[in-house]
Design a protein around this motif. Structure first.
Motif, PDB file in Angstrom:
ATOM      1  N   LEU A   1      31.842  39.309  43.025  1.00 34.18           N
ATOM      2  CA  LEU A   1      32.383  40.640  43.241  1.00 34.18           C
ATOM      3  C   LEU A   1      32.066  41.568  42.071  1.00 34.18           C
ATOM      4  O   LEU A   1      32.434  41.280  40.932  1.00 34.18           O
ATOM      5  CB  LEU A   1      33.906  40.574  43.417  1.00 34.18           C
ATOM      6  N   GLU A   2      31.387  42.670  42.353  1.00 37.19           N
ATOM      7  CA  GLU A   2      31.200  43.735  41.365  1.00 37.19           C
ATOM      8  C   GLU A   2      31.919  44.946  41.935  1.00 37.19           C
ATOM      9  O   GLU A   2      31.469  45.558  42.895  1.00 37.19           O
ATOM     10  CB  GLU A   2      29.710  44.001  41.144  1.00 37.19           C
TER      11      GLU A   2
ATOM     12  N   PRO B   1      43.989  49.208  35.875  1.00 38.75           N
ATOM     13  CA  PRO B   1      43.771  47.897  36.498  1.00 38.75           C
ATOM     14  C   PRO B   1      42.342  47.381  36.332  1.00 38.75           C
ATOM     15  O   PRO B   1      42.084  46.206  36.588  1.00 38.75           O
ATOM     16  CB  PRO B   1      44.072  48.152  37.990  1.00 38.75           C
ATOM     17  N   TYR B   2      41.438  48.259  35.890  1.00 37.36           N
ATOM     18  CA  TYR B   2      40.028  47.905  35.841  1.00 37.36           C
ATOM     19  C   TYR B   2      39.636  47.370  34.462  1.00 37.36           C
ATOM     20  O   TYR B   2      40.342  47.576  33.479  1.00 37.36           O
ATOM     21  CB  TYR B   2      39.172  49.124  36.171  1.00 37.36           C
TER      22      TYR B   2
ATOM     23  N   LYS C   1      39.532  41.770  35.088  1.00 35.94           N
ATOM     24  CA  LYS C   1      40.647  42.253  35.899  1.00 35.94           C
ATOM     25  C   LYS C   1      40.175  42.648  37.307  1.00 35.94           C
ATOM     26  O   LYS C   1      39.423  41.901  37.944  1.00 35.94           O
ATOM     27  CB  LYS C   1      41.368  43.397  35.177  1.00 35.94           C
ATOM     28  N   HIS C   2      40.573  43.831  37.777  1.00 34.49           N
ATOM     29  CA  HIS C   2      40.249  44.227  39.144  1.00 34.49           C
ATOM     30  C   HIS C   2      38.823  44.746  39.294  1.00 34.49           C
ATOM     31  O   HIS C   2      38.453  45.211  40.381  1.00 34.49           O
ATOM     32  CB  HIS C   2      41.234  45.293  39.628  1.00 34.49           C
ATOM     33  N   SER C   3      38.038  44.660  38.244  1.00 38.92           N
ATOM     34  CA  SER C   3      36.641  45.065  38.345  1.00 38.92           C
ATOM     35  C   SER C   3      35.742  43.942  38.857  1.00 38.92           C
ATOM     36  O   SER C   3      34.528  44.107  38.936  1.00 38.92           O
ATOM     37  CB  SER C   3      36.122  45.567  36.990  1.00 38.92           C
ATOM     38  N   GLY C   4      36.355  42.807  39.217  1.00 44.05           N
ATOM     39  CA  GLY C   4      35.578  41.759  39.860  1.00 44.05           C
ATOM     40  C   GLY C   4      35.402  40.526  39.003  1.00 44.05           C
ATOM     41  O   GLY C   4      35.997  40.390  37.932  1.00 44.05           O
ATOM     42  N   HIS C   5      34.578  39.613  39.496  1.00 39.97           N
ATOM     43  CA  HIS C   5      34.247  38.412  38.734  1.00 39.97           C
ATOM     44  C   HIS C   5      32.830  37.976  39.067  1.00 39.97           C
ATOM     45  O   HIS C   5      32.283  38.308  40.112  1.00 39.97           O
ATOM     46  CB  HIS C   5      35.249  37.283  38.990  1.00 39.97           C
TER      47      HIS C   5
END
Length: 495
Positions: A260-261, A424-425, A469-473
């Motif tokens: 996820l990006e 959150p990012y 965080k919510h910016s993906g993995h």
């Protein structure tokens, strides 16, 4: 396909549709939709959209093609990808024009992104014959033998592209997936399918075997079917958090890995000893790139109170000087946003934010009278700067995805770090200071996948990119981006 001079009336893209098993389909189960040029608000092409039927055909073809592509000698895969790079570099102007026509991106930006895409293919071509495992040393309690690892491709990789500059994701996702020996099925965005199709034509010309690459323009139904498909072994997605949650929910049915990006709220942090003029210039350039429609653009400007008003005024002046208008003009730095709905949403966010902050530049739709006649119905928003923005406000916490810069003061180094980390990012951060000791203190505390100091790098192909965080993995780019598309097998041979 027709393109025009900067003030021309006709902008035509023609028809694009799915590429399945090396063939461009002339009809689909879903049918065609008009494509609208955001610079003119006029129809400039047609897109044949895909549904589950086309997804099934593409996945079946990719699965059948995978054994041969995987077994191909790595040096042959390397040569194919090198040829893709060569052809892309020769056609950068053509790819740039496609992106300008479908997204309204200034030609200076679209051409640069096409050039970057070619660079990722050259970089990952170099990795194709250098994928190595490791030999595991024996331990005293181990049964005698040889223990080693083998990196292997997943098989069929589903790739879901976002509309804002998909040519970058083509380079960061498709190139490493192919270099690793996977076949790919790409769901291209219905708002921006033409540049991806232009790339696919180049890939076929470069010698990529039929069945290895499939392009499916489509909407959410096609994307969900791709994610759920039992013969798709991995998903790579770029986009927003709500869609990412739906993808993760769909992927749970087959327990497939998902890269996820996602979004970002990147901050430029300006300390009082910084080169203030350079910091403002770089931040404004980044914030308004692609009309602010990018995940890692610097949309927050955190400034020490000692230089705060100086920075606010400089940012306002820099925003006012941004060239807005015809994206084909070489002096244009800011074109339209992607749709009329996006324009109206952005203006609504600005209007709400003005109630609790100070508007120092922009804030409105661009006056049509200042634009050439063919562009007066386009979706243009003024480059906007808001000062005294509350750190916990909606505009400071969430993506606007438009040309809006929020300026926020801080008093101490500790507060600067706290504010930078307060959303959150965690995609990116930029620190401006001449103090090396401060850099060493601050950078480890920033919750971001990429931190730049005194200016951005331009995203070289060898650098990993991704978020906290919510910016993906997961990571795209660099060696890390290659190994996202490989799984490790351990082999033990008893003596």
């Amino acid at each position: 396909m027709t393109t025009t001079s900067p003030t021309g009336v006709t902008h035509e893209l023609g028809v694009t549709g799915p590429l399945v098993d090396g063939t461009w389909l002339d009809k689909t189960s879903v049918g065609a939709v008009d494509h609208v040029n955001p610079a003119t608000a006029r129809v400039n092409g047609s897109v044949l959209l895909c549904g589950p039927q086309e997804v099934d055909a593409a996945v079946a073809s990719a699965k059948a093609a995978h054994p041969e592509w995987r077994a191909m000698s790595p040096d042959r895969r390397r040569r194919v990808l090198q040829r893709v790079e060569e052809l892309m570099l020769a056609r950068v102007p053509e790819l740039g024009r496609l992106m300008t026509l479908e997204l309204g991106a200034p030609v200076m930006v679209s051409s640069a992104l096409a050039h970057l895409c070619a660079g990722w293919f050259g970089y990952y071509a170099g990795w194709a014959d250098k994928i190595e495992g490791a030999t595991i040393p024996p331990s005293p309690v181990m049964v005698p033998g040889l223990d080693y690892t083998v990196p292997e491709p997943y098989g069929v990789v589903g790739i879901i592209l976002t509309w804002n500059g998909p040519i970058m994701s083509v380079g960061m996702k498709i190139a490493p997936a192919l270099a690793a020996g996977n076949c790919v099925v790409v769901k291209s965005p219905d708002l921006a399918p033409f540049t991806v199709a232009g790339f696919a034509e180049i890939a076929l010309e470069a010698g990529l075997p039929p069945g290895v690459l499939h392009i499916l323009p489509g909407g959410p139904e096609a994307g969900e079917h791709l994610v759920r498909h039992p013969d798709v072994d991995m998903i790579s997605f770029t986009g927003g958090i709500p869609t990412a949650k739906k993808i993760l929910d769909s992927a749970r049915h087959t327990l497939k890995p998902v890269l996820l990006e996602l979004g970002g709220k990147t901050a430029s942090v300006v300390f009082p000893d910084a080169d203030v003029d350079a910091a403002v210039a770089e931040t404004v350039r980044s914030c308004f790139n692609l009309s602010g429609q990018g995940c890692n653009l610097t949309t927050r400007l955190l400034v020490h109170r000692d230089v705060y008003e100086r920075v606010v005024q400089a940012a306002a002046a820099a925003a006012a000087a941004v060239g807005v208008g015809d994206p084909f003009a070489p002096t244009t730095a800011l074109g339209p946003v992607v749709t009329a709905a996006a324009r109206d949403r952005i203006l609504g966010v600005i209007e709400k934010a003005v109630d609790s902050s100070r508007l120092v530049a922009g804030g409105h739709a661009v006056d049509p009278a200042t634009l050439p006649a063919p562009l007066r119905d386009g979706y243009f928003v003024e480059p906007t700067v808001l000062a005294d923005v509350a750190p916990d406000s909606e505009i400071a916490q969430h993506e606007v995805f438009g040309p809006v810069l929020s300026v926020i003061p801080f008093a101490t180094e500790e507060q600067a770090v706290e504010l930078a980390n307060s959303t959150p990012y965690g995609l990116g951060a930029v620190v401006y200071t001449r103090d090396v000791a401060r850099v060493q203190r601050v950078v480890p505390q920033l919750q971001a996948g990429t931190v730049h100091v005194n200016g951005a790098s331009g995203q070289p192909p060898g650098a990993p990119f991704g978020g906290y965080k919510h910016s993906g993995h997961g990571r795209e780019g660099g060696k890390e981006g290659l190994y996202e598309f490989l799984q490790t097998k351990n082999v033990f041979i008893r003596a």
